[in-house]
Enzyme design. Structure first.
Site, mmCIF file in Angstrom:
data_model
loop_
_atom_site.group_PDB
_atom_site.id
_atom_site.type_symbol
_atom_site.label_atom_id
_atom_site.label_comp_id
_atom_site.label_asym_id
_atom_site.label_seq_id
_atom_site.Cartn_x
_atom_site.Cartn_y
_atom_site.Cartn_z
ATOM 1 N NE ARG A 61 24.884 88.460 57.163
ATOM 2 C CZ ARG A 61 26.133 88.802 57.449
ATOM 3 N NH1 ARG A 61 27.134 88.235 56.808
ATOM 4 N NH2 ARG A 61 26.385 89.709 58.354
ATOM 5 C CE LYS A 68 4.786 77.271 57.214
ATOM 6 N NZ LYS A 68 3.557 76.963 57.961
ATOM 7 C CD GLU A 72 0.722 66.700 59.264
ATOM 8 O OE1 GLU A 72 0.013 67.283 58.427
ATOM 9 O OE2 GLU A 72 1.109 67.244 60.318
ATOM 10 C CE LYS A 91 4.600 71.242 53.076
ATOM 11 N NZ LYS A 91 5.055 70.983 54.404
ATOM 12 C CD GLU A 93 1.205 79.379 56.628
ATOM 13 O OE1 GLU A 93 2.029 78.458 56.618
ATOM 14 O OE2 GLU A 93 0.529 79.696 57.610
ATOM 15 N NE ARG A 114 4.122 76.274 53.325
ATOM 16 C CZ ARG A 114 5.408 76.078 53.236
ATOM 17 N NH1 ARG A 114 6.137 76.814 52.432
ATOM 18 N NH2 ARG A 114 6.003 75.132 53.945
ATOM 19 C CG ASN A 155 -1.480 75.970 58.685
ATOM 20 O OD1 ASN A 155 -0.466 75.273 58.700
ATOM 21 N ND2 ASN A 155 -1.457 77.269 58.460
ATOM 22 C CG HIS A 214 -1.772 71.748 61.577
ATOM 23 N ND1 HIS A 214 -2.304 70.862 60.666
ATOM 24 C CD2 HIS A 214 -0.459 71.399 61.710
ATOM 25 C CE1 HIS A 214 -1.356 70.033 60.258
ATOM 26 N NE2 HIS A 214 -0.233 70.331 60.877
ATOM 27 C CG HIS A 227 -0.354 73.615 66.343
ATOM 28 N ND1 HIS A 227 -0.118 74.547 65.371
ATOM 29 C CD2 HIS A 227 0.528 72.615 66.129
ATOM 30 C CE1 HIS A 227 0.872 74.121 64.596
ATOM 31 N NE2 HIS A 227 1.276 72.953 65.036
ATOM 32 C CG HIS A 231 2.682 67.426 64.513
ATOM 33 N ND1 HIS A 231 2.363 68.684 64.962
ATOM 34 C CD2 HIS A 231 2.495 67.449 63.163
ATOM 35 C CE1 HIS A 231 2.019 69.441 63.936
ATOM 36 N NE2 HIS A 231 2.088 68.714 62.826
HETATM 37 P P1 NAD Z 1 10.604 62.950 65.116
HETATM 38 O O1 NAD Z 1 11.547 63.635 64.241
HETATM 39 O O2 NAD Z 1 10.632 63.255 66.569
HETATM 40 O O3 NAD Z 1 10.770 61.380 64.919
HETATM 41 C C1 NAD Z 1 9.962 60.522 65.673
HETATM 42 C C2 NAD Z 1 10.758 59.405 66.366
HETATM 43 O O4 NAD Z 1 11.065 58.407 65.400
HETATM 44 C C3 NAD Z 1 12.078 59.848 66.966
HETATM 45 O O5 NAD Z 1 12.265 59.157 68.169
HETATM 46 C C4 NAD Z 1 13.116 59.367 65.936
HETATM 47 O O6 NAD Z 1 14.358 59.090 66.506
HETATM 48 C C5 NAD Z 1 12.455 58.109 65.420
HETATM 49 N N1 NAD Z 1 12.794 57.744 64.041
HETATM 50 C C6 NAD Z 1 12.890 58.560 62.982
HETATM 51 N N2 NAD Z 1 13.070 57.853 61.866
HETATM 52 C C7 NAD Z 1 13.120 56.562 62.246
HETATM 53 C C8 NAD Z 1 13.271 55.341 61.517
HETATM 54 N N3 NAD Z 1 13.365 55.311 60.196
HETATM 55 N N4 NAD Z 1 13.281 54.185 62.218
HETATM 56 C C9 NAD Z 1 13.128 54.199 63.578
HETATM 57 N N5 NAD Z 1 12.951 55.312 64.303
HETATM 58 C C10 NAD Z 1 12.954 56.484 63.638
HETATM 59 O O7 NAD Z 1 9.067 63.200 64.674
HETATM 60 P P2 NAD Z 1 8.345 63.502 63.286
HETATM 61 O O8 NAD Z 1 6.946 63.071 63.495
HETATM 62 O O9 NAD Z 1 9.103 63.004 62.126
HETATM 63 O O10 NAD Z 1 8.386 65.098 63.217
HETATM 64 C C11 NAD Z 1 7.664 65.906 64.105
HETATM 65 C C12 NAD Z 1 8.190 67.316 63.960
HETATM 66 O O11 NAD Z 1 7.946 67.784 62.642
HETATM 67 C C13 NAD Z 1 7.502 68.304 64.899
HETATM 68 O O12 NAD Z 1 8.476 69.082 65.534
HETATM 69 C C14 NAD Z 1 6.668 69.177 63.963
HETATM 70 O O13 NAD Z 1 6.531 70.497 64.438
HETATM 71 C C15 NAD Z 1 7.495 69.119 62.707
HETATM 72 N N6 NAD Z 1 6.765 69.430 61.469
HETATM 73 C C16 NAD Z 1 7.305 70.351 60.633
HETATM 74 C C17 NAD Z 1 6.664 70.661 59.454
HETATM 75 C C18 NAD Z 1 7.312 71.643 58.499
HETATM 76 O O14 NAD Z 1 6.689 72.029 57.508
HETATM 77 N N7 NAD Z 1 8.525 72.035 58.740
HETATM 78 C C19 NAD Z 1 5.467 70.011 59.106
HETATM 79 C C20 NAD Z 1 4.939 69.072 59.995
HETATM 80 C C21 NAD Z 1 5.607 68.773 61.180
#
Ligand code: NAD
Length: 364
Positions: free
Chosen positions: A123, A145, A187, A229, A239, A243, A247, A250, A254, A266
């Site tokens: 939990r 999130k 972003e 942010k 949201e 908030r 988006n 997006h 998306h 993304h």
């Molecule tokens: P990711 O986590 O897939 O990382 C991208 C790639 O980079 C991966 O292959 C990872 O292994 C590699 N990597 C990470 N750090 C590294 C480093 N320092 N050096 C070398 N390689 C590295 O992608 P991302 O773009 O960080 O995240 C995308 C995700 O985030 C999506 O699932 C999206 O939905 C989510 N997201 C969430 C929110 C939220 O508010 N929670 C907001 C925006 C995006």
């Protein structure tokens, strides 16, 4: 550099974002708050762990003897029900109790997955975000999130669960592949467009230095972007209204991301979405042509895509938006963007329902 995220609902949910070169070493200081903690689940992906995992593990081990390291394959597919369950099963086997801490080391995928494990395991456990991509540093690690994907779409199952700290060490970015860096930049630019004109202008001026990874310019831009942010999340944690401005880009983004079968990143899809949504806002008479052009030019200069990729039609995109989780009975609402650094609201509502014919006119 530090930024505080003050959440009004509950004082003990407020947390600090540590930003800068070497800021991951602050983990030691953060640990002091966890004198009662016995176990740590360190969750990472294999790429990131190979680069930074053992160093971080050594510093965790100085304070906690019971560490469980859980690695997932890199990439979006790891944000799955199956991965979440297998992490939880391993934590149960290792008898990690409520006096445990989760540490998420990686990009948005690891942060979303580990954060969701932390939200539901026994939990709710506290968790620290150690974001290693630009996208995760400016965006996904802040705001609580957390989610996983299902076959029907992204982030369909999740929670709001705030981290206890965010350690955004810009040294991690030196190993990030360029394409991933640019995806995060999208972003960051978004935060300027929606809420901080000064950030947008700084980006116009310093973009080349940022692309060259100049530490001072990068830190300055990251700080302002994180502040946007944090400020938005502070005002509207769950949201309910404001908030939604996060988006921007997006709604269409998306749809493009899903239609590309996640071949596009993304941030790339958000960039396309921002360019198209800016065009829509100009078409509807909300945004001036000059501001629209400046926004699109900045995305282009950053090497980000601004048009629908070959093979994806406007019709398909519009259809996809109609079955998005945010659409109601097929009606899609769009954000009202009126000038660089500002989003408009009518009676506290930031979105307006737009007929698909108007949207389609801007996509072809
Ligand atoms: P990711 O986590 O897939 O990382 C991208 C790639 O980079 C991966 O292959 C990872 O292994 C590699 N990597 C990470 N750090 C590294 C480093 N320092 N050096 C070398 N390689 C590295 O992608 P991302 O773009 O960080 O995240 C995308 C995700 O985030 C999506 O699932 C999206 O939905 C989510 N997201 C969430 C929110 C939220 O508010 N929670 C907001 C925006 C995006």
């Amino acid at each position: 550099m530090e930024l505080n995220v003050h959440l009004r609902r509950s004082q003990n949910q407020s947390y600090t974002i540590h930003l800068g070169s070497g800021s991951v070493s602050v983990l030691d200081v953060e640990f002091e708050r966890f004198a009662e903690t016995h176990g740590v689940a360190l969750i990472s992906d294999r790429n990131v762990y190979a680069l930074y995992g053992s160093k971080l593990e050594r510093s965790i081990r100085k304070r906690f003897s019971h560490i469980l390291t859980l690695l997932v394959p890199a990439g979006e597919r790891s944000k799955s029900r199956w991965r979440k369950a297998s992490i939880e099963d391993a934590m149960i086997r290792e008898e990690l109790g409520r006096d445990s801490l989760v540490i998420a080391l990686g990009g948005g995928v690891v942060g979303d997955l580990a954060g969701y494990v932390a939200a539901t395991y026994l939990r709710g456990l506290p968790y620290v975000q150690v974001p290693t991509t630009l996208l995760a540093q400016v965006d996904s690690s802040i705001g609580g999130k957390v989610a996983i994907n299902t076959k029907a779409g992204k982030n369909l199952v999740g929670a709001f669960h705030q981290p206890v700290a965010v350690l955004a060490d810009i040294d991690f970015l030196s190993t990030l592949p360029k394409r991933q860096f640019l995806s995060g930049l999208s972003e960051l630019i978004k935060h300027g467009i929606i809420a901080d004109r000064h950030l947008f202008e700084q980006l116009e001026e310093n973009l080349d230095r940022i692309l060259d990874m100049d530490v001072a310019s990068l830190t300055q831009a990251l700080y302002r972007s994180m502040a946007v942010k944090a400020k938005v999340v502070q005002k509207d944690e769950k949201e309910g209204g404001l908030r939604k401005i996060l988006n921007w880009g997006h709604t269409l983004g998306h749809a493009v991301e899903a239609l590309s079968n996640y071949r596009l990143l993304h941030g790339e899809c958000v960039s396309i979405g921002m360019a198209l949504e800016a065009r829509l806002c100009r078409h509807l008479g909300w945004l001036s042509r000059q501001d629209e052009q400046r926004e699109i030019l900045l995305l282009q200069r950053a090497g980000l895509p601004i048009q629908l990729p070959a093979g994806i039609s406007g019709h398909e995109v519009v259809k996809k938006t109609q079955i998005d989780k945010k659409a109601r009975a097929g009606h899609v609402r769009y954000l009202v963007h009126d000038k660089i650094g500002s989003m408009s609201s009518v009676d506290g509502t930031y979105t307006v329902q737009i007929p698909s014919s108007e949207v389609l006119a801007c996509l072809s």
